[in-house]
Design a protein around this motif. Structure first.
Motif, short mmCIF file in Angstrom:
data_model
loop_
_atom_site.label_atom_id
_atom_site.label_comp_id
_atom_site.label_asym_id
_atom_site.label_seq_id
_atom_site.Cartn_x
_atom_site.Cartn_y
_atom_site.Cartn_z
N THR A 159 0.81 -1.22 0.00
CA THR A 159 0.00 0.00 0.00
C THR A 159 0.84 1.27 0.00
O THR A 159 0.33 2.36 0.26
CB THR A 159 -0.94 0.03 1.21
OG1 THR A 159 -0.18 -0.05 2.43
CG2 THR A 159 -1.92 -1.14 1.16
N ARG A 160 2.11 1.13 -0.32
CA ARG A 160 2.97 2.31 -0.38
C ARG A 160 2.45 3.28 -1.44
O ARG A 160 2.23 2.91 -2.59
CB ARG A 160 4.40 1.90 -0.71
CG ARG A 160 5.41 3.05 -0.64
CD ARG A 160 6.82 2.51 -0.80
NE ARG A 160 7.02 1.87 -2.08
CZ ARG A 160 8.13 1.20 -2.41
NH1 ARG A 160 9.08 1.06 -1.52
NH2 ARG A 160 8.26 0.67 -3.61
N ASN A 166 -7.80 4.42 -1.46
CA ASN A 166 -7.19 3.34 -2.23
C ASN A 166 -6.73 2.20 -1.34
O ASN A 166 -6.70 1.04 -1.78
CB ASN A 166 -6.02 3.88 -3.05
CG ASN A 166 -6.50 4.70 -4.24
OD1 ASN A 166 -7.47 4.34 -4.89
ND2 ASN A 166 -5.84 5.80 -4.52
N GLN A 167 -6.39 2.48 -0.09
CA GLN A 167 -6.10 1.40 0.85
C GLN A 167 -7.34 0.53 1.04
O GLN A 167 -7.24 -0.69 1.13
CB GLN A 167 -5.63 1.97 2.18
CG GLN A 167 -4.24 2.58 2.14
CD GLN A 167 -3.83 3.17 3.48
OE1 GLN A 167 -4.45 2.93 4.50
NE2 GLN A 167 -2.77 3.95 3.46
N GLY A 168 -8.51 1.17 1.09
CA GLY A 168 -9.75 0.41 1.22
C GLY A 168 -10.02 -0.46 0.00
O GLY A 168 -10.45 -1.61 0.13
N LEU A 169 -9.77 0.09 -1.21
CA LEU A 169 -9.93 -0.70 -2.43
C LEU A 169 -9.01 -1.92 -2.43
O LEU A 169 -9.41 -3.02 -2.80
CB LEU A 169 -9.63 0.17 -3.65
CG LEU A 169 -10.70 1.18 -4.08
CD1 LEU A 169 -10.15 2.07 -5.20
CD2 LEU A 169 -11.96 0.47 -4.53
N PHE A 170 -7.77 -1.69 -1.99
CA PHE A 170 -6.81 -2.80 -1.92
C PHE A 170 -7.29 -3.87 -0.94
O PHE A 170 -7.25 -5.07 -1.25
CB PHE A 170 -5.44 -2.27 -1.50
CG PHE A 170 -4.51 -3.35 -1.02
CD1 PHE A 170 -3.93 -4.23 -1.91
CD2 PHE A 170 -4.24 -3.50 0.34
CE1 PHE A 170 -3.08 -5.24 -1.47
CE2 PHE A 170 -3.40 -4.49 0.79
CZ PHE A 170 -2.81 -5.37 -0.12
N ARG A 171 -7.74 -3.46 0.24
CA ARG A 171 -8.20 -4.43 1.24
C ARG A 171 -9.36 -5.26 0.70
O ARG A 171 -9.40 -6.48 0.88
CB ARG A 171 -8.61 -3.72 2.53
CG ARG A 171 -7.44 -3.23 3.36
CD ARG A 171 -7.89 -2.87 4.77
NE ARG A 171 -8.88 -1.80 4.76
CZ ARG A 171 -8.59 -0.51 4.82
NH1 ARG A 171 -7.32 -0.12 4.88
NH2 ARG A 171 -9.54 0.40 4.83
N ASP A 172 -10.31 -4.60 0.03
CA ASP A 172 -11.46 -5.33 -0.51
C ASP A 172 -11.01 -6.34 -1.56
O ASP A 172 -11.49 -7.49 -1.58
CB ASP A 172 -12.46 -4.35 -1.13
CG ASP A 172 -13.15 -3.48 -0.10
OD1 ASP A 172 -13.10 -3.82 1.10
OD2 ASP A 172 -13.73 -2.44 -0.48
#
Length: 306
Positions: A159-160, A166-172
């Motif tokens: 998540t750098r 966008n952190q939320g999109l990555f987690r999902d």
């Protein structure tokens, strides 16, 4: 079956010992965070597991044998240093990696378009990657990792450059892969990611295993419990028997090392003594506090496995 297995794994660069006698295993479908400051051996560990570095001693295996490009386990690897595809477009690079990982042209194209749509990059699908922001480029590199539904995800600081959205999109997106049974090895120093994304944690310190185990075990073994009391009126004169430190009027902290049972006894004793308790909070240290206790100037030496 263990997807990842390290047995007495060591790696030296000349006289420098980057890893020393590392032992741990990660079964299929489980998730692990590898944590440590710069220079602790995190990236070296990953590279040994993936066959990018030859161990100086011990064994590193994926599903029972050293990893190579011919291995039957599909690995999605996001390295610390990203690939340089600056003159290519996100669509072309995603399709290329899909084909390299066994998808036919149609499936590679379909998955590429679906991913770009999901992460908000359809308008940039045919732009040169060099024109994208750092966060957008990071999304492309994550897509290269995810596109062929790998069995094992190895993500080094994924998540750098991401903002909270966008952190939320990555987690999902990651959770969908975990729900289908993917195994995750996550290298991170973002302590909230340890809590939110993985069930186990491995702490490295100067190339040595400091702790490996479940997240809750890490908190129990490595973190102090803090118990705080807010009250009105006066405490009994014999409060020293509860090891309370009154930091300001109406607020006190239990100072000595203690467990949940001790905290419950404290609350029961205060209520029995007629103290009007307005708030009572007893918690184990969070991972950020644990990280500081291990790697700060006063960190204790030693090794724990739970």
């Amino acid at each position: 079956m263990n997807v990842i297995n390290a047995q007495n794994l060591s790696k030296r660069f000349g006289t420098h010992e980057a890893l020393s006698d590392i032992n741990f295993a990660l079964p299929a479908g489980e998730s692990l965070s590898v944590v440590g400051p710069n220079g602790s051996g995190k990236t070296t560990l990953v590279r040994c597991l993936l066959g990018l570095l030859a161990p100086s001693g011990g064994l590193a295996s994926i599903s029972g044998k050293p990893y190579s490009s011919a291995h039957h386990v599909r690995v999605g690897y996001l390295p610390e240093e990203r690939g340089n595809f600056q003159r290519d477009s996100p669509l072309d690079v995603l399709r290329l990696f899909g084909r390299l990982r066994g998808l036919n042209h149609k499936d590679a194209s379909t998955r590429s378009y679906e991913y770009l749509e999901e992460v908000g990059l359809m308008r940039q699908a045919r732009s040169r990657i060099q024109t994208l922001s750092n966060g957008q480029q990071q999304k492309v590199h994550l897509g290269l990792t995810f596109i062929a539904d790998p069995d094992l995800l190895v993500l080094d600081e994924p998540t750098r450059g991401f903002d909270p959205v966008n952190q939320g999109l990555f987690r999902d997106h990651l959770q969908r892969h975990l729900q289908r049974g993917a195994t995750l090895l996550l290298v991170t120093n973002q302590m909230h990611e340890v809590e939110e994304l993985t069930k186990k944690v491995l702490f490295l310190r100067k190339g040595r295993l400091h702790f490996f185990g479940q997240n809750h075990s890490a908190k129990e073994h490595l973190g102090r419990r803090t118990t705080e009391v807010t009250y009105t009126g006066q405490l009994p004169k014999d409060i020293e028997r509860w090891n309370l430190n009154v930091r300001e009027p109406g607020k006190a902290v239990m100072e000595q090392e203690h467990g949940l049972h001790d905290a419950n006894r404290l609350l029961a004793g205060l209520l029995a003594a007629g103290v009007e308790v307005t708030d009572f909070n007893s918690r184990l240290a969070n991972f950020e506090e644990i990280f500081m206790s291990i790697y700060g100037d006063s960190a204790a030496t030693g090794s724990l496995v739970a």
